[in-house]
Every structure is written in C-alpha cells, then in structure tokens.
Design a protein around this motif. Structure first.
Motif, PDB file in Angstrom:
ATOM      1  N   SER A 131       8.288  -2.201 -15.131  1.00 13.35           N
ATOM      2  CA  SER A 131       7.317  -3.128 -15.751  1.00 13.35           C
ATOM      3  C   SER A 131       8.110  -4.263 -16.391  1.00 13.35           C
ATOM      4  N   GLY A 132       7.536  -4.912 -17.366  1.00 10.36           N
ATOM      5  CA  GLY A 132       8.244  -6.027 -18.025  1.00 10.36           C
ATOM      6  C   GLY A 132       7.832  -7.368 -17.445  1.00 10.36           C
ATOM      7  N   PRO A 133       8.458  -8.446 -17.902  1.00  5.72           N
ATOM      8  CA  PRO A 133       8.045  -9.796 -17.512  1.00  5.72           C
ATOM      9  C   PRO A 133       8.011  -9.960 -15.988  1.00  5.72           C
ATOM     10  N   GLY A 134       6.906 -10.428 -15.444  1.00  6.56           N
ATOM     11  CA  GLY A 134       6.820 -10.802 -14.038  1.00  6.56           C
ATOM     12  C   GLY A 134       6.900  -9.656 -13.062  1.00  6.56           C
ATOM     13  N   VAL A 135       6.562  -8.422 -13.511  1.00  5.84           N
ATOM     14  CA  VAL A 135       6.640  -7.258 -12.614  1.00  5.84           C
ATOM     15  C   VAL A 135       5.255  -6.648 -12.456  1.00  5.84           C
ATOM     16  N   ARG A 136       4.868  -6.398 -11.207  1.00  9.83           N
ATOM     17  CA  ARG A 136       3.562  -5.782 -10.905  1.00  9.83           C
ATOM     18  C   ARG A 136       3.808  -4.576 -10.013  1.00  9.83           C
ATOM     19  N   TRP A 137       3.177  -3.479 -10.393  1.00  7.88           N
ATOM     20  CA  TRP A 137       3.281  -2.226  -9.625  1.00  7.88           C
ATOM     21  C   TRP A 137       1.884  -1.898  -9.129  1.00  7.88           C
ATOM     22  N   ASP A 138       1.641  -2.036  -7.853  1.00  5.70           N
ATOM     23  CA  ASP A 138       0.356  -1.647  -7.252  1.00  5.70           C
ATOM     24  C   ASP A 138       0.577  -0.275  -6.626  1.00  5.70           C
ATOM     25  N   GLY A 139       0.249   0.772  -7.414  1.00  4.19           N
ATOM     26  CA  GLY A 139       0.622   2.113  -6.981  1.00  4.19           C
ATOM     27  C   GLY A 139      -0.581   2.992  -6.685  1.00  4.19           C
ATOM     28  N   GLY A 140      -0.373   3.959  -5.812  1.00  4.68           N
ATOM     29  CA  GLY A 140      -1.420   4.928  -5.488  1.00  4.68           C
ATOM     30  C   GLY A 140      -0.905   6.341  -5.662  1.00  4.68           C
ATOM     31  N   ILE A 141       0.138   6.508  -6.518  1.00  2.54           N
ATOM     32  CA  ILE A 141       0.752   7.831  -6.688  1.00  2.54           C
ATOM     33  C   ILE A 141       0.923   8.128  -8.174  1.00  2.54           C
ATOM     34  N   SER A 142       1.175   9.396  -8.475  1.00  6.36           N
ATOM     35  CA  SER A 142       1.460   9.810  -9.863  1.00  6.36           C
ATOM     36  C   SER A 142       2.411  10.999  -9.788  1.00  6.36           C
ATOM     37  N   GLU A 143       3.003  11.343 -10.915  1.00  3.53           N
ATOM     38  CA  GLU A 143       3.855  12.540 -10.942  1.00  3.53           C
ATOM     39  C   GLU A 143       3.003  13.750 -10.555  1.00  3.53           C
ATOM     40  N   GLY A 144       3.567  14.610  -9.729  1.00  2.00           N
ATOM     41  CA  GLY A 144       2.857  15.811  -9.305  1.00  2.00           C
ATOM     42  C   GLY A 144       2.077  15.628  -8.018  1.00  2.00           C
ATOM     43  N   PHE A 145       1.914  14.350  -7.577  1.00  2.00           N
ATOM     44  CA  PHE A 145       1.130  14.126  -6.359  1.00  2.00           C
ATOM     45  C   PHE A 145       1.906  14.596  -5.139  1.00  2.00           C
ATOM     46  N   GLU A 146       1.232  15.263  -4.242  1.00  2.00           N
ATOM     47  CA  GLU A 146       1.865  15.800  -3.021  1.00  2.00           C
ATOM     48  C   GLU A 146       1.759  14.764  -1.911  1.00  2.00           C
ATOM     49  N   VAL A 147       2.893  14.257  -1.470  1.00  2.00           N
ATOM     50  CA  VAL A 147       2.910  13.286  -0.368  1.00  2.00           C
ATOM     51  C   VAL A 147       3.072  14.069   0.930  1.00  2.00           C
ATOM     52  N   GLY A 148       2.087  13.939   1.810  1.00  2.00           N
ATOM     53  CA  GLY A 148       2.119  14.690   3.075  1.00  2.00           C
ATOM     54  C   GLY A 148       2.265  13.762   4.260  1.00  2.00           C
ATOM     55  N   LEU A 149       1.914  14.273   5.426  1.00  2.00           N
ATOM     56  CA  LEU A 149       2.074  13.504   6.666  1.00  2.00           C
ATOM     57  C   LEU A 149       0.727  13.042   7.214  1.00  2.00           C
ATOM     58  N   ASP A 150      -0.332  13.270   6.446  1.00  2.00           N
ATOM     59  CA  ASP A 150      -1.667  12.978   6.991  1.00  2.00           C
ATOM     60  C   ASP A 150      -1.951  11.484   7.112  1.00  2.00           C
ATOM     61  N   TYR A 151      -1.310  10.674   6.256  1.00  2.00           N
ATOM     62  CA  TYR A 151      -1.687   9.259   6.196  1.00  2.00           C
ATOM     63  C   TYR A 151      -0.448   8.368   6.201  1.00  2.00           C
ATOM     64  N   ASP A 152      -0.684   7.073   6.222  1.00  2.00           N
ATOM     65  CA  ASP A 152       0.399   6.082   6.184  1.00  2.00           C
ATOM     66  C   ASP A 152       1.336   6.374   5.008  1.00  2.00           C
ATOM     67  N   PRO A 153       2.638   6.222   5.213  1.00  2.00           N
ATOM     68  CA  PRO A 153       3.599   6.585   4.155  1.00  2.00           C
ATOM     69  C   PRO A 153       3.686   5.615   2.975  1.00  2.00           C
ATOM     70  N   LEU A 154       2.917   4.512   2.983  1.00  2.00           N
ATOM     71  CA  LEU A 154       3.008   3.563   1.868  1.00  2.00           C
ATOM     72  C   LEU A 154       2.555   4.246   0.573  1.00  2.00           C
ATOM     73  N   LEU A 155       3.413   4.209  -0.440  1.00  2.00           N
ATOM     74  CA  LEU A 155       3.121   4.839  -1.729  1.00  2.00           C
ATOM     75  C   LEU A 155       2.715   3.805  -2.771  1.00  2.00           C
ATOM     76  N   ALA A 156       3.407   2.679  -2.762  1.00  2.00           N
ATOM     77  CA  ALA A 156       3.153   1.640  -3.773  1.00  2.00           C
ATOM     78  C   ALA A 156       3.807   0.345  -3.323  1.00  2.00           C
ATOM     79  N   LYS A 157       3.396  -0.737  -3.975  1.00  2.00           N
ATOM     80  CA  LYS A 157       4.055  -2.037  -3.743  1.00  2.00           C
ATOM     81  C   LYS A 157       4.639  -2.486  -5.062  1.00  2.00           C
TER      82      LYS A 157
END
Ligand code: MV4
Length: 504
Positions: free
Chosen positions: A361-387
């Motif tokens: 975070s901080g000046p001029g930083v944007r996190w467009d995220g779709g994940i959180s701690e504990g979230f299980e990332v699988g193979l069902d969908y596109d691997p994009l986690l955040a921008k």
C-alpha cells in the motif's frame, strides 16, 4: 440507476465491480461456486447466491443458472466482468430477453467483433487501418498463395473464427505455404469448428497498443487514451502500462479517433477496447474487445475515471459522466498481474492455500485483489490472483514505485509471478521503454531462478545464523551500478531470510 446488480464472475473483478456498485448506491449480488464459498468476493458482498459446483460449465458459464439467480435475487442487471460469458453474444441476448440489463454492448455488437474477418471488413469500411491482407478467408491453398504473393512474404495465416493465436502460422517462404495453410486450417477447425483462414502481412516485432473507449445511448462515444500491453506470454498479458512510452500526443489523438470510428461503425455501447499492432509509426487494427479488461486500472489512474462505475451508469441509460480532458494522461501507471503461476517453471499453474498475505500500500499503490490468507487456490479457474497497480508522476518514478510495492508484497503458500515482475522492473530494455510483443521471448533471463541449489542451501544456513543474531540494516545492492538494484535484494529492513539471499 439500478437497485441491485448480479455480478456473474469471481475473484478480483467481482470485488472490483461490487465496489463500483456500492459507490452508486447499488446492492451487489455475488455468485459463487462451491470452492469459492469463502472467497473474498463473497464475504465482501452484501448478498451471495450459490450457483453450483467447481466446474465453470456448471457455475460461472451456466447462462440459465446465472439468469435464474439474478431473477430470484430481484436484480435489475447482470455485470459479466471479463472472461467467462463477458463476450458471449448469446448470453447478452438471453439476459435482455429475461428483462434484465446486460452491462455491456449488445449481443449483435459482441458477435460482430467476435468474427475476425467480418470485424476486419467492418473496420476497413469505417476507414480504420487494417493489416494489409486478403479481404476474406482464402477458399483454398491456391487462393492463399495468390493473396500471400500480393501482400508479400513473410505473411501470417489466421483463423477467421477466432483470436488468441489459435490457427495462426507465420510463413516466411513460399515453399512453406501449402503445409502451413493445411495445418492452420485443421487447427482452426479443431478450435472453432470453422476452418476458414485468411492471409495478412506479418509484422515481425510490433507493439500491442490498445485504446479504451466508452459509448452511451446519447450519441457520446469517447476514447480515454492508450495502454501498452506488449509484455505478454502466449497471449496472456503480464505487465501493462499507460501511457505507452512511444505514443506522442498527436498519435494518441489520431489512434483515439480511429478507435471511436471503430466503435461507431458497430453502434457500440458501454466500455470497449480497440487493439492495434504498432510498428515504426504505423498502426493497424487487430481486434476489438467488447468487455471491461483486466488492465483497465492503468487507464483509470491516469484519467481519474472509474470505468466500471461508468459502465453501470451508461448501462442504466445515463450519459457518460465526464468530459475527456486534454490534460490526460496525467502521470504514468503500471500494472503487474500477480498470478498463481511459477515463472521459473514455464509459468505452470501453482496451487495451494495462501499461508500469508501482506498487501502493498502507500502513496500511489493500488491492490485489486481477489484473495485472502487461508484461501485455497486451485486449478478450476484462471490463475490471476490480484493486480498490483501503481501511479506516479513519470514512468521512471512509477517503475521505482512498482519495485517498492513488489518488494512489500508478501504472499506465501504457492508460487506467483512476483519475482518475474521484480526482474522486469530492473531489466534495462523495459526501463528504457524498448518493448515489443517479443519481449518475454527476448529476455529468457527473466525466467531463470537466480539461485542454484547450492546457493539456496548456503542461504538457508546463513539465514539460520542470522535469525539467531539481532540483525537489521539494508539489503539494497546495486550490482549493475545502473540504479536498478539486484532482484535478490529486497530493500532495507527485510527479514533475515531475505537478507540471506543478498548475494554480497
Ligand atoms: C499478428 C501478428 C503479427 N502480424 N498479425 C496474436 C493473436 C491475435 N490477437 C493476433 N496476434 C498477432 N497477430 C500480423 N499480421 C502478431 C500477433 C501476435 C500478438 C499480437 C498482440 C499481442 C501479442 C501477440 C503475441 C504473438 C503474436
């Protein structure tokens, strides 16, 4: 304005659309498949509807299921996001037939832009520069040969029915044309059920430059400048920026007006993107994308326009909510796609539970995220986690800010593209703006993990020793002396383990 909108998507874009809804006083209704039950886009939504099992075909691609969910939730509209059904003309039509508003263009406009040869012809009629080539699909090998000889080798063969690289063949020598035509035809038949192939002049090292457009129902069709998207691998974008380092003000306005003409030619509505190949001061229409794109934030940051909010406003019959500003673009913005893929192992998908996540975070930083701690990332969908997106006053400053933000990002439990992006920020060609669609292939060093097994073992020993001592100090190393510090250094005050990877 809508009262309730169903978001027919998941991950970061579902979070993004829900935020725009809230700012307009709209209640966002999320949908989720079984594995997404505890996903951030669900937990942050006011309401959420279970739409099926993991398989996308039975959840996020299930048109009737999504429309039924919207009707049952009392939604007025459906926002498709990107991917899944976002560019499916049939879905857009069914949504409208169900009495709901599809937040996007008409089904006809989607279909028109989905057929690549028809799109080329429409663009040519509208005076949009297209890559020199055959007017329509080549009936047979002889017709392809005649078109290739007229255009001049090298040529590219392309599938009429689809984009994304399937059915594409580069032909440098007339003797190769026959076999290339046959293989392109069969691949196109396999991929799209339509084997038609057309011929174009091959551009050997173009840039991928795209123009954002927005059109409402009141005759307003505007452009919001360009995005440089040349850093891609196998047609998956990795790093995007706005503005492009090589587009001057006059070219921007010229390409912008061409993109507006393209949109008007198909009576376009809502947000869209006109893609061009740019080479040696020339630009040629490539495709038109009829959705909000992953990389929309870089345009938002240099114009101050919330594109998703504008999509909703326009879909509800409103006028575009801003005047194009001659001051645009203000500053510079860069986006790095953080995906669950291992850049040191062919970008193979990486899965696992997210053990720790520290968002920059901080000046001029944007996190467009779709994940959180504990979230299980699988193979069902596109691997994009955040921008991870940054904005600053200049390209040079934006690069340093992106580097700092990438260093701050802590994500463990699976491999991600974070180290690849750190390498790009330090890479001299990128820093100088010397880009083309061949960038990733021309920089194999970015795909090599710098630590050998022995070095990793040594680092582990050193880390263990450091962890026993009190320690601090700066890990910054300027190995190349060009101001771009070594990718291994992670800046001052980082953990002992990270300092241990410092090569000094
Ligand atoms: C081209 C081209 C060079 N010359 N057409 C890639 C898939 C589809 N979007 C069209 N693509 C290309 N068409 C001619 N005449 C190079 C590509 C291309 C490409 C275009 C944009 C971004 C990345 C790309 C990666 C490989 C090839």
């Amino acid at each position: 304005m809508f009262d309730r909108v169903l978001i027919a998507n998941r991950g970061e874009i579902a979070v993004r659309v829900a935020r725009a809804c809230r700012e307009l006083g709209i209640t966002p209704v999320a949908v989720y498949s079984e594995p997404d039950r505890l996903s951030p886009h669900v937990l942050e939504a006011g309401e959420a509807v279970h739409i099926g099992p993991a398989a996308a075909s039975e959840s996020y691609l299930d048109m009737d299921g999504l429309i039924d969910a919207a009707l049952e939730a009392g939604a007025d509209a459906i926002h498709p996001g990107y991917g899944f059904l976002a560019e499916n003309g049939e879905f857009a039509r069914r949504v409208e037939e169900a009495g709901l508003t599809f937040v996007g263009p008409s089904g006809d406009a989607i279909d028109a832009m989905g057929n690549k040869t028809a799109a080329r012809a429409r663009m040519e009629e509208a005076g949009v520069p297209v890559i020199p080539g055959s007017e329509s699909a080549a009936e047979d090998e002889e017709a392809a040969r005649a078109a290739a000889e007229e255009v001049g080798f090298p040529v590219m063969l392309k599938a009429a029915a689809g984009g994304g690289g399937k059915g594409m063949r580069i032909v440098r020598d007339p003797g190769e044309l026959g076999s290339a035509f046959r293989s392109a035809t069969s691949e196109a038949e396999q991929a799209f059920g339509d084997g038609r192939v057309y011929v174009e002049r091959f551009l050997d090292r173009p840039r991928h430059i795209e123009i954002q457009i927005l059109a409402d129902d009141h005759g307003n069709t505007v452009h919001l400048g360009e995005r440089e998207c040349s850093i891609q691998r196998r047609h998956q974008k990795l790093v995007e920026e706005a503005p492009s380092a090589v587009i001057d003000e006059a070219t921007r306005e010229e390409m912008g007006q061409v993109a507006v003409r393209a949109a008007r030619a198909v009576d376009y509505r809502n947000a869209g993107t006109v893609e061009f190949l740019y080479q040696d001061g020339e630009y040629f229409f490539l495709e038109m994308n009829t959705r909000i794109q992953v990389e929309h934030p870089v345009t938002e940051l240099v114009t101050g326009v919330d594109l998703v909010r504008e999509q909703l406003r326009v879909a509800a019959g409103g006028e575009i909510g801003f005047e194009p500003d001659p001051e645009w673009p203000r500053g510079h913005s860069i986006e790095c796609r953080i995906s669950g893929e291992d850049p040191f192992n062919g970008f193979l998908p990486s899965t696992g539970r997210i053990r720790s996540l520290q968002e920059p975070s901080g000046p001029g930083v944007r996190w467009d995220g779709g994940i959180s701690e504990g979230f299980e990332v699988g193979l069902d969908y596109d691997p994009l986690l955040a921008k991870l997106v940054v904005h600053d006053r200049s390209r040079e400053a934006a690069i340093e800010r992106m580097r700092r933000a990438l260093e701050e990002l802590e994500i463990s439990g699976l491999s991600t593209t974070q180290p690849f992006h750190l390498g790009v920020m330090d890479e001299p060609d990128f820093r100088a703006g010397r880009l083309s669609i061949g960038y990733v292939d021309e920089h194999p060093e970015l795909l090599e993990d710098e630590l050998s097994a022995g070095e990793t073992e040594r680092a582990a020993r050193v880390a263990a020793a450091l962890l026993e001592e009190e320690g601090g100090g700066d890990g910054a190393v300027d190995e190349a002396g060009d101001g771009a510090r070594s990718r291994r250094s992670t800046g001052g005050g980082r953990s002992a383990w990270r300092r241990a990877f410092d090569p000094r």
